[in-house]
Design an enzyme around this catalytic site. Structure first.
Site, mmCIF file in Angstrom:
data_model
loop_
_atom_site.group_PDB
_atom_site.id
_atom_site.type_symbol
_atom_site.label_atom_id
_atom_site.label_comp_id
_atom_site.label_asym_id
_atom_site.label_seq_id
_atom_site.Cartn_x
_atom_site.Cartn_y
_atom_site.Cartn_z
ATOM 1 N NE ARG A 118 -11.465 1.214 1.385
ATOM 2 C CZ ARG A 118 -10.294 1.272 0.755
ATOM 3 N NH1 ARG A 118 -10.031 2.257 -0.080
ATOM 4 N NH2 ARG A 118 -9.393 0.353 0.978
ATOM 5 C CE LYS B 123 -3.562 3.100 -3.785
ATOM 6 N NZ LYS B 123 -3.464 3.044 -2.317
ATOM 7 N NE ARG C 257 -10.000 -3.269 -0.268
ATOM 8 C CZ ARG C 257 -8.994 -2.508 -0.709
ATOM 9 N NH1 ARG C 257 -9.245 -1.524 -1.554
ATOM 10 N NH2 ARG C 257 -7.766 -2.730 -0.326
ATOM 11 N NE ARG D 18 0.154 -2.106 -3.037
ATOM 12 C CZ ARG D 18 -1.045 -1.617 -3.324
ATOM 13 N NH1 ARG D 18 -1.343 -1.234 -4.533
ATOM 14 N NH2 ARG D 18 -1.945 -1.502 -2.382
HETATM 15 P P1 ADP Z 1 -4.843 -0.363 -0.833
HETATM 16 O O1 ADP Z 1 -3.856 0.539 -1.479
HETATM 17 O O2 ADP Z 1 -5.999 0.350 -0.246
HETATM 18 O O3 ADP Z 1 -4.216 -1.317 0.140
HETATM 19 P P2 ADP Z 1 -5.418 -1.863 -3.348
HETATM 20 O O4 ADP Z 1 -6.804 -2.096 -3.788
HETATM 21 O O5 ADP Z 1 -4.537 -1.051 -4.227
HETATM 22 O O6 ADP Z 1 -5.559 -1.260 -1.905
HETATM 23 O O7 ADP Z 1 -4.691 -3.272 -3.115
HETATM 24 C C1 ADP Z 1 -5.264 -4.272 -2.305
HETATM 25 C C2 ADP Z 1 -4.312 -5.464 -2.173
HETATM 26 O O8 ADP Z 1 -4.066 -6.036 -3.471
HETATM 27 C C3 ADP Z 1 -2.926 -5.138 -1.627
HETATM 28 O O9 ADP Z 1 -2.879 -5.134 -0.215
HETATM 29 C C4 ADP Z 1 -2.098 -6.291 -2.227
HETATM 30 O O10 ADP Z 1 -2.307 -7.500 -1.538
HETATM 31 C C5 ADP Z 1 -2.715 -6.467 -3.604
HETATM 32 N N1 ADP Z 1 -2.050 -5.637 -4.637
HETATM 33 C C6 ADP Z 1 -2.634 -4.656 -5.385
HETATM 34 N N2 ADP Z 1 -1.761 -4.116 -6.245
HETATM 35 C C7 ADP Z 1 -0.583 -4.766 -6.051
HETATM 36 C C8 ADP Z 1 0.704 -4.662 -6.623
HETATM 37 N N3 ADP Z 1 0.973 -3.776 -7.592
HETATM 38 N N4 ADP Z 1 1.686 -5.497 -6.168
HETATM 39 C C9 ADP Z 1 1.441 -6.395 -5.210
HETATM 40 N N5 ADP Z 1 0.242 -6.539 -4.623
HETATM 41 C C10 ADP Z 1 -0.770 -5.746 -5.023
#
Ligand code: ADP
Ligand code: ZN
Length: 216
Positions: free
Chosen positions: A127, A13, A160, A88
């Site tokens: 990553r 993404k 990360r 999400r």
């Molecule tokens: P990835 O899709 O690689 O897990 P993101 O950077 O999108 O990474 O998200 C990292 C973390 O941030 C998630 O595991 C969650 O804890 C939190 N997070 C991000 N976006 C949301 C969301 N829309 N709702 C709930 N938690 C979120």
């Protein structure tokens, strides 16, 4: 144009968003990036969110609602947006619908990046990120020229906190349980375009770009 990009952790993404933004004038809204910044700055949101994030769990809905509502209060978003990592959950998707409805906006397309779990493990554990300029690398598939250093700005690359196997397992199960229903939600509205997300960066982006060209 208002777009969403959805996919499992490691599906690409962030990388694909960067490429989309190079070609289309859209505002990038990544809830993951916003939350990580809040954590770095130790804001009240950051302090509440960090434990969930480190474990790989979704952060509570009210936190997400507040950061999104705040983001929509800035008028730059009128130019068109690319939401990455949001919505999400089905609840977030319904919340977004009601915000958009109030603003007289709509989603034009939902890009769903498809990839199998095995490849995700490689992508996530390999990553590396540049903390200074945000460039994304992978030690297996897209390594920097000099180990541990950003090609663009020379900063020391970081990993990360949630890019480890334990958190990834939780992130994947959250994805299958909560985010799969979001895809079904948008499928019922006929907005989803499925993109095969294995393969090289340019190759995957090519697939996305042909979809976006069809929208413009
Ligand atoms: P990835 O899709 O690689 O897990 P993101 O950077 O999108 O990474 O998200 C990292 C973390 O941030 C998630 O595991 C969650 O804890 C939190 N997070 C991000 N976006 C949301 C969301 N829309 N709702 C709930 N938690 C979120
Ligand atoms: Zn850099």
């Amino acid at each position: 144009m208002n777009l969403l990009i959805i996919g499992a952790p490691g599906a690409g993404k962030g990388t694909m968003s960067e490429l989309i933004l190079k070609n289309y004038h859209l505002v990038h809204v990544s809830t993951g990036d916003m939350l990580r910044e809040a954590v770095r700055n130790s804001t009240p949101v950051g302090l509440k969110a960090q434990e969930y994030m480190n474990r790989g769990e979704l952060v509570p809905e009210e936190i997400i609602h507040d950061i999104i509502a705040d983001r929509f209060s800035h008028s730059d978003i009128d130019a068109g947006f690319l939401f990455d990592g949001y919505p999400r959950t089905r609840n977030q998707a319904e919340d977004l619908d009601s915000i958009l409805k109030d603003m007289g906006k709509k989603i034009d397309c939902v890009i769903n990046l498809n990839i199998d779990d095995e490849e995700l493990i490689k992508r996530i554990t390999g990553r590396r990120l540049c903390p200074a300029c945000g460039e994304i690398y992978n030690v297996y598939s897209n390594p920097p020229k000099e180990e541990g250093k950003c090609d663009k700005c020379g900063a020391e690359l970081i990993q990360r906190k949630d890019d480890n196997l334990d958190s990834l397992k939780v992130r994947l199960s959250e994805y299958h349980k909560n985010t799969q229903p979001v895809i079904e939600y948008y499928e019922a509205m006929d907005l989803v375009r499925h993109v095969e997300a294995s393969g090289g960066i340019e190759e995957v982006y090519g697939r996305i770009n042909s979809i976006l060209e069809g929208l413009c």
